[in-house]
Design an enzyme around this catalytic site. Structure first.
Site, mmCIF file in Angstrom:
data_model
loop_
_atom_site.group_PDB
_atom_site.id
_atom_site.type_symbol
_atom_site.label_atom_id
_atom_site.label_comp_id
_atom_site.label_asym_id
_atom_site.label_seq_id
_atom_site.Cartn_x
_atom_site.Cartn_y
_atom_site.Cartn_z
ATOM 1 N N LYS A 150 0.853 -1.201 0.000
ATOM 2 C CA LYS A 150 0.000 0.000 0.000
ATOM 3 C C LYS A 150 0.884 1.246 0.000
ATOM 4 C CE LYS A 150 -0.403 -0.194 5.050
ATOM 5 N NZ LYS A 150 -1.298 -0.539 6.163
ATOM 6 N N ARG A 160 -11.279 0.342 14.684
ATOM 7 C CA ARG A 160 -11.113 1.100 13.456
ATOM 8 C C ARG A 160 -12.078 0.507 12.432
ATOM 9 N NH1 ARG A 160 -4.941 1.781 11.379
ATOM 10 N NH2 ARG A 160 -5.510 -0.273 10.600
ATOM 11 N N TYR A 218 15.826 29.687 9.372
ATOM 12 C CA TYR A 218 14.598 30.387 9.763
ATOM 13 C C TYR A 218 14.390 30.336 11.267
ATOM 14 C CZ TYR A 218 13.070 30.590 4.891
ATOM 15 O OH TYR A 218 12.962 30.848 3.562
ATOM 16 N N MET A 236 12.311 24.481 3.222
ATOM 17 C CA MET A 236 11.621 23.746 2.154
ATOM 18 C C MET A 236 12.601 22.932 1.309
ATOM 19 S SD MET A 236 9.217 25.179 -0.920
ATOM 20 C CE MET A 236 7.776 25.604 0.006
HETATM 21 C C1 LIG Z 1 -0.643 -1.787 6.706
HETATM 22 C C2 LIG Z 1 -1.284 -3.006 7.146
HETATM 23 C C3 LIG Z 1 -0.525 -4.143 7.423
HETATM 24 C C4 LIG Z 1 0.980 -4.148 7.412
HETATM 25 O O1 LIG Z 1 1.454 -3.643 8.624
HETATM 26 P P1 LIG Z 1 3.010 -3.537 8.935
HETATM 27 O O2 LIG Z 1 3.059 -3.031 10.326
HETATM 28 O O3 LIG Z 1 3.563 -2.553 7.966
HETATM 29 O O4 LIG Z 1 3.583 -4.875 8.763
HETATM 30 C C5 LIG Z 1 -1.201 -5.308 7.759
HETATM 31 N N1 LIG Z 1 -2.555 -5.344 7.824
HETATM 32 C C6 LIG Z 1 -3.308 -4.257 7.570
HETATM 33 C C7 LIG Z 1 -4.788 -4.363 7.662
HETATM 34 C C8 LIG Z 1 -2.706 -3.053 7.230
HETATM 35 O O5 LIG Z 1 -3.461 -1.987 6.990
#
Ligand SMILES: *Cc1c(COP(=O)(O)O)cnc(C)c1O
Length: 366
Positions: A36, A131, A258, A306
């Site tokens: 992802k 969640r 800055y 930046m």
């Molecule tokens: C992102 C995610 C993972 C992977 O988690 P890691 O901590 O990066 O190994 C597994 N399951 C779900 C549902 C996720 O959203």
């Protein structure tokens, strides 16, 4: 010449980390590599060759799933958050995607779906993270509903840990949730998808038929600082490298950058680096955040701008054009763990690697 900042993706490290993940998963377990967020900022196309021989991919975006199919990937692809709209089912059918079901509205879409397609479904339980997912008391009903739909060819159980990297209310962070999960699926057929990287590395007793490994594959330790990436045998898969583009000599009471956030106590040599928050480096990273210059550790000074940041070269003979590593590996082999930089910046390796912006050239190396 382009601006000298680059993100280098290390294929050998990706392969090494997949091997480590394999060592922590049993032969009967499917290892799904989580790609992802564009493979945690690495680029799906850049990690594809290294991960394609795992047992599948997991991600969220349909567009990313399609990119895997465009690479001619034929194996399993799991949509971790499931479908976002009823019409997504047409694409799931067309591209042969598995998906999570976490809410009743998604079941309604499946019920209403008109085609002969069949789907592999992961029914998600909310076992305590609050969640996504069905509460334990609603889970069996959802399971029975789905198991009676003709379009559901395979039905698995899924949950996600909130605390696999540590403790929850003073007890092992997986015990409570896993117990809830086990008790709820008792008597309901189906394989289980439970473990993320932290659970995979730390909790071998959890029989997750589908392991969903993300961060560990990208060389960051899910339970840093309890364990470093090196402790787990994980190697950095992304190096953010740039160069010194200017050098300043300053005296006591002079400031840098800055807001004059850093004020010198004595004479100092300061290197200006072509890297700023518009490249994805965190603006909140404070004075003291570690940096490698020519493979040697030094620290960030003052506020990140930046396009630039400043580093301490007082005890270094470094000069214009010399290598700066913001995290990852120096050309000389020295490593600055992304987890260390993240900790200094009040965040996680996850966020740093995902934050690299489009203007940073990405280079893939062995
Ligand atoms: C992102 C995610 C993972 C992977 O988690 P890691 O901590 O990066 O190994 C597994 N399951 C779900 C549902 C996720 O959203």
């Amino acid at each position: 010449m382009p601006r000298p900042i680059q993100a280098i993706i290390h294929k050998n490290a990706l392969k090494n980390n997949l091997k480590i993940a394999r060592q922590h998963t049993g032969n009967s377990q499917h290892l799904l590599t989580v790609v992802k967020a564009n493979a945690y900022g690495h680029g799906i196309e850049n990690v594809y060759d290294c991960f394609k021989n795992a047992d599948g991919f997991a991600l969220l975006d349909l567009s990313e799933a399609m990119r895997l199919r465009q690479l001619n990937y034929n194996g399993q692809i799991l949509l971790l958050e499931g479908i976002f709209h009823a019409t997504d089912l047409d694409l799931c059918a067309q591209y042969h995607l598995s998906f999570a079901i976490h809410s009743p509205h998604q079941i309604q879409w499946l019920k209403a779906h008109q085609s002969n397609a069949t789907f592999e479904v992961f029914l998600k339980m909310n076992s305590g993270m609050n969640r996504l997912g069905f509460k334990p008391e609603d889970y069996a009903t959802a399971w029975h509903t789905l198991s009676q739909l003709n379009c559901v060819s395979k039905l698995h159980h899924m949950m996600h840990f909130s605390d696999a990297d540590g403790d929850r209310f003073g007890e092992n962070g997986t015990n409570y949730q896993y117990e809830v999960f086990q008790n709820t699926i008792n008597g309901l057929a189906g394989k289980q998808s439970v473990s993320n990287s932290a659970a995979m590395l730390r909790h071998h007793h959890i029989p997750s038929d589908f392991v969903r490994a993300g961060i560990a594959l990208y060389g960051s330790s899910p339970d840093y600082p309890t364990h470093s990436a090196a402790d787990w045998g994980l190697k950095p898969t992304m190096s953010l490298r740039s160069e010194i583009i200017a050098v300043q000599q300053i005296g006591a009471n002079e400031s840098i950058g800055y807001g004059s956030k850093f004020i010198a106590k004595q004479d100092m040599k300061v290197g200006i680096v072509a890297c700023g928050y518009a490249d994805g480096y965190q603006r909140v990273s404070p004075t003291g955040t570690p940096v490698l210059v020519n493979g040697q550790r030094t620290t960030l000074l003052g506020r990140v701008s930046m396009d630039m940041l400043a580093v301490d070269l007082t005890h270094s003979d470094a000069n214009i054009g010399d290598e700066v590593v913001l995290w990852g590996q120096s050309k000389c082999g020295n490593i600055l763990a992304i987890d260390e930089v993240a900790a200094a910046s009040g965040t996680l390796g996850y966020e740093l690697m995902c934050a690299i912006t489009a203007r940073v050239e990405v280079k893939v190396e062995d």
